[in-house]
Design an enzyme around this catalytic site. Sequence first.
Site, PDB file in Angstrom:
ATOM      1  N   SER A 135       0.859  -1.185   0.000  1.00  0.00           N
ATOM      2  CA  SER A 135       0.000   0.000   0.000  1.00  0.00           C
ATOM      3  C   SER A 135       0.890   1.227   0.000  1.00  0.00           C
ATOM      4  O   SER A 135       1.713   1.396   0.902  1.00  0.00           O
ATOM      5  CB  SER A 135      -0.887  -0.036   1.253  1.00  0.00           C
ATOM      6  OG  SER A 135      -1.601   1.177   1.404  1.00  0.00           O
ATOM      7  N   LYS A 161      -1.277  -1.054  -4.297  1.00  0.00           N
ATOM      8  CA  LYS A 161      -2.449  -0.249  -3.897  1.00  0.00           C
ATOM      9  C   LYS A 161      -2.007   1.196  -3.739  1.00  0.00           C
ATOM     10  O   LYS A 161      -1.017   1.471  -3.063  1.00  0.00           O
ATOM     11  CB  LYS A 161      -3.016  -0.800  -2.586  1.00  0.00           C
ATOM     12  CG  LYS A 161      -3.942   0.126  -1.814  1.00  0.00           C
ATOM     13  CD  LYS A 161      -4.641  -0.628  -0.678  1.00  0.00           C
ATOM     14  CE  LYS A 161      -4.755   0.220   0.577  1.00  0.00           C
ATOM     15  NZ  LYS A 161      -5.396  -0.519   1.713  1.00  0.00           N
ATOM     16  N   LYS A 163      -3.011   4.999  -2.485  1.00  0.00           N
ATOM     17  CA  LYS A 163      -3.924   5.844  -1.719  1.00  0.00           C
ATOM     18  C   LYS A 163      -4.346   6.992  -2.628  1.00  0.00           C
ATOM     19  O   LYS A 163      -3.489   7.574  -3.329  1.00  0.00           O
ATOM     20  CB  LYS A 163      -3.220   6.403  -0.481  1.00  0.00           C
ATOM     21  CG  LYS A 163      -2.911   5.337   0.560  1.00  0.00           C
ATOM     22  CD  LYS A 163      -4.183   4.869   1.243  1.00  0.00           C
ATOM     23  CE  LYS A 163      -3.878   3.974   2.427  1.00  0.00           C
ATOM     24  NZ  LYS A 163      -5.100   3.507   3.110  1.00  0.00           N
ATOM     25  N   ASP A 188      -7.302   3.065  -2.745  1.00  0.00           N
ATOM     26  CA  ASP A 188      -7.971   3.188  -1.446  1.00  0.00           C
ATOM     27  C   ASP A 188      -8.163   4.672  -1.152  1.00  0.00           C
ATOM     28  O   ASP A 188      -7.191   5.427  -1.097  1.00  0.00           O
ATOM     29  CB  ASP A 188      -7.103   2.541  -0.358  1.00  0.00           C
ATOM     30  CG  ASP A 188      -7.770   2.545   1.017  1.00  0.00           C
ATOM     31  OD1 ASP A 188      -8.909   3.027   1.134  1.00  0.00           O
ATOM     32  OD2 ASP A 188      -7.131   2.053   1.970  1.00  0.00           O
ATOM     33  N   GLU A 213     -11.347   0.943  -2.820  1.00  0.00           N
ATOM     34  CA  GLU A 213     -11.595   0.673  -1.405  1.00  0.00           C
ATOM     35  C   GLU A 213     -12.141   1.917  -0.708  1.00  0.00           C
ATOM     36  O   GLU A 213     -11.568   2.996  -0.803  1.00  0.00           O
ATOM     37  CB  GLU A 213     -10.256   0.241  -0.789  1.00  0.00           C
ATOM     38  CG  GLU A 213     -10.278  -0.139   0.675  1.00  0.00           C
ATOM     39  CD  GLU A 213      -8.877  -0.589   1.154  1.00  0.00           C
ATOM     40  OE1 GLU A 213      -8.007  -0.916   0.307  1.00  0.00           O
ATOM     41  OE2 GLU A 213      -8.661  -0.597   2.377  1.00  0.00           O
ATOM     42  N   ASP A 238     -13.826  -1.145   3.579  1.00  0.00           N
ATOM     43  CA  ASP A 238     -12.871  -1.314   4.684  1.00  0.00           C
ATOM     44  C   ASP A 238     -13.560  -0.767   5.942  1.00  0.00           C
ATOM     45  O   ASP A 238     -14.219  -1.519   6.687  1.00  0.00           O
ATOM     46  CB  ASP A 238     -11.566  -0.559   4.333  1.00  0.00           C
ATOM     47  CG  ASP A 238     -10.541  -0.503   5.463  1.00  0.00           C
ATOM     48  OD1 ASP A 238     -10.833  -0.965   6.574  1.00  0.00           O
ATOM     49  OD2 ASP A 238      -9.419   0.029   5.253  1.00  0.00           O
ATOM     50  N   LYS A 262      -9.849  -6.524   8.389  1.00  0.00           N
ATOM     51  CA  LYS A 262      -8.808  -6.156   9.368  1.00  0.00           C
ATOM     52  C   LYS A 262      -9.331  -6.613  10.715  1.00  0.00           C
ATOM     53  O   LYS A 262     -10.357  -6.109  11.181  1.00  0.00           O
ATOM     54  CB  LYS A 262      -8.613  -4.639   9.403  1.00  0.00           C
ATOM     55  CG  LYS A 262      -7.956  -4.045   8.170  1.00  0.00           C
ATOM     56  CD  LYS A 262      -7.885  -2.538   8.296  1.00  0.00           C
ATOM     57  CE  LYS A 262      -7.253  -1.930   7.047  1.00  0.00           C
ATOM     58  NZ  LYS A 262      -7.410  -0.445   7.045  1.00  0.00           N
ATOM     59  N   GLY A 290      -4.205  -4.072   6.269  1.00  0.00           N
ATOM     60  CA  GLY A 290      -3.092  -3.877   7.188  1.00  0.00           C
ATOM     61  C   GLY A 290      -3.219  -2.542   7.880  1.00  0.00           C
ATOM     62  O   GLY A 290      -3.926  -1.649   7.399  1.00  0.00           O
TER      63      GLY A 290
HETATM   64  O1  OSB Z   1      -7.064   2.075   4.960  1.00  0.00           O
HETATM   65  O2  OSB Z   1      -6.033   0.296   4.558  1.00  0.00           O
HETATM   66  C1  OSB Z   1      -6.075   1.369   5.125  1.00  0.00           C
HETATM   67  C2  OSB Z   1      -2.793   2.008   7.002  1.00  0.00           C
HETATM   68  C3  OSB Z   1      -3.264   2.649   8.132  1.00  0.00           C
HETATM   69  C4  OSB Z   1      -4.605   2.903   8.246  1.00  0.00           C
HETATM   70  C5  OSB Z   1      -5.502   2.503   7.231  1.00  0.00           C
HETATM   71  C6  OSB Z   1      -5.037   1.830   6.112  1.00  0.00           C
HETATM   72  C7  OSB Z   1      -3.652   1.622   5.978  1.00  0.00           C
HETATM   73  C8  OSB Z   1      -3.034   1.010   4.823  1.00  0.00           C
HETATM   74  C9  OSB Z   1      -1.679   0.388   5.030  1.00  0.00           C
HETATM   75  O3  OSB Z   1      -3.483   1.068   3.706  1.00  0.00           O
HETATM   76  C10 OSB Z   1      -1.671  -1.063   4.852  1.00  0.00           C
HETATM   77  C11 OSB Z   1      -0.409  -1.689   5.415  1.00  0.00           C
HETATM   78  O4  OSB Z   1      -0.389  -2.066   6.600  1.00  0.00           O
HETATM   79  O5  OSB Z   1       0.553  -1.825   4.658  1.00  0.00           O
HETATM   80 MG    MG Z   2      -8.334   0.999   3.623  1.00  0.00          MG
END
Ligand code: OSB
Ligand code: MG
Length: 367
Positions: A135, A161, A163, A188, A213, A238, A262, A290
Site C-alpha cells: 500500500s 495499492k 492511496k 484506497d 476501497e 474497509d 482487518k 493492514g
Molecule cells: O485504509 O487500509 C487502510 C494504514 C493505516 C490505516 C488505514 C489503512 C492503511 C493502509 C496500510 O493502507 C496497509 C499496510 O499495513 O501496509
Molecule cells: Mg483501507
Amino acid sequence: MKIENVELIRIRMPLKGAFRTSFGSQSVRDILLVHVVTPDADGWGECVSGEDPGYSSEYIDGSQDVIKRFLLPPLFAAENPTSANVAELWTTVRGHRMAKAAVETAILDAELRARGESLGEHLGAVRDRVDCGVSIGIPGSIPELLDQVAGYLGQGYVRIKLKIEPGWDVEAVKAVREANPDILLQVDANQAYELADARHLAKLDPFDLLLIEQPLGEERVRDHAELARVVRTPICLDESIVSAHAAAEAIAIGACSIVNIKPGRVGGYLEARRVHDVCEASGVPVWCGGMLESGVGRAANVALAALPNFRFPGDTSASERYFAQDVTPPFVLEDGTLRVPTGPGIGVAPIPEVLAELTTSREVVTP
Ligand code: OSB
Ligand code: MG
C-alpha cells in the site's frame, strides 16, 4: 485460563518513509502491545488504533485507557476467561473493537501456545504462504510515485495499492497503469469522496483496477450501493465493515462486491473469521488489510490471510517495507509471499533486547 497480569507496552517504531493518506500523515508508529501472563503460557496482541482518530474513532491512548479500565477488570473477575467467552464479558462495552481485538488476541495466543497449536491451524488456514501487495501513501509527485511502484515491483510484490484523494486520483492511476500495463492495481480513498463524485470516480474505470476501497464515508453504506451502479470498478469496503453483521448487510444491499478484513476493525480474529465465512457464503471474496503493524500483528494477519476465501493479495508486506528494525524476527518477502508462521500461537514474539530498546512506556495491570 487464569490471568496473572497484563502488561501494556508502548513501543515507538519509526517508519522508513512518511505514509500519507486522505486522513493524515505518519512517520512514526506508536504501538501498544498487550502481553498476557498466565500460569501456562504468555500471549501477545497488538492494538492497531492510530495515534489520532483519523482512520476511525479509536486512538491509541483511548484504547489503552479502555483496556485498563473496562476490558481487564471483568477478565480478572471471571472464573475462567477464554478467547471464546471474552466477548460475553464485554457486552456492556460498546465499540472499542481495536482495544478488544488486542486483548482477545493475546488471550488466544496464550491458549494456543499452551496447547501447541498455531493460529493458522486454529483458524483453518489452507495455505503455507500468502500473496503480498503493498500500500503506497500519497507521495509528492507522479515521478516519485512511479519510482516507488517500480521499487516494490522489483522486490516482488504482486499487487500495488495507491492511496487516493480528490486531486490525487485519475492522473496518478493513469501514470502507474501506463507504466505497468499488466500489474494488479487497486486504490484506497479512506472515505475521501461523496456520492456526488460518482461520475468523477467512474473515470478510474478504464484503468482495469481490481477494486476501489472505501470511497465514501464509513456510515454511507447505501451510498456505496448507489455508487456501485455508476462505476464499473468493483467497490470494496474497509472502514464500514465493523462486524460480520455489517458485512452481511452491506453485501445484501449491493454496497460492495469485495471485503477488506482487518481483525482490529472487527474486534478480533474470531469475528474476522466470521466475516470471512459470511462473505464466502455470499460469494464475496475477501483480502487481508493492514494497519502498519509490527511483527506481532503481522504474524496473526498472515495466518488469517491463509484462509480459503482470501482471494486477493493482502496489505501484508514484509517487515522491511515499514521498519529498519521490527520488534519480532522480521517477515521476509519470498517470491512475493510471506510464510505463514507454524509455531504455537501467533508463532512469533518480541525479541527482548529489541523490545526494551523500542519501549517508551510499560504498565503492569494486576487483578
Ligand atoms: O485504509 O487500509 C487502510 C494504514 C493505516 C490505516 C488505514 C489503512 C492503511 C493502509 C496500510 O493502507 C496497509 C499496510 O499495513 O501496509
Ligand atoms: Mg483501507
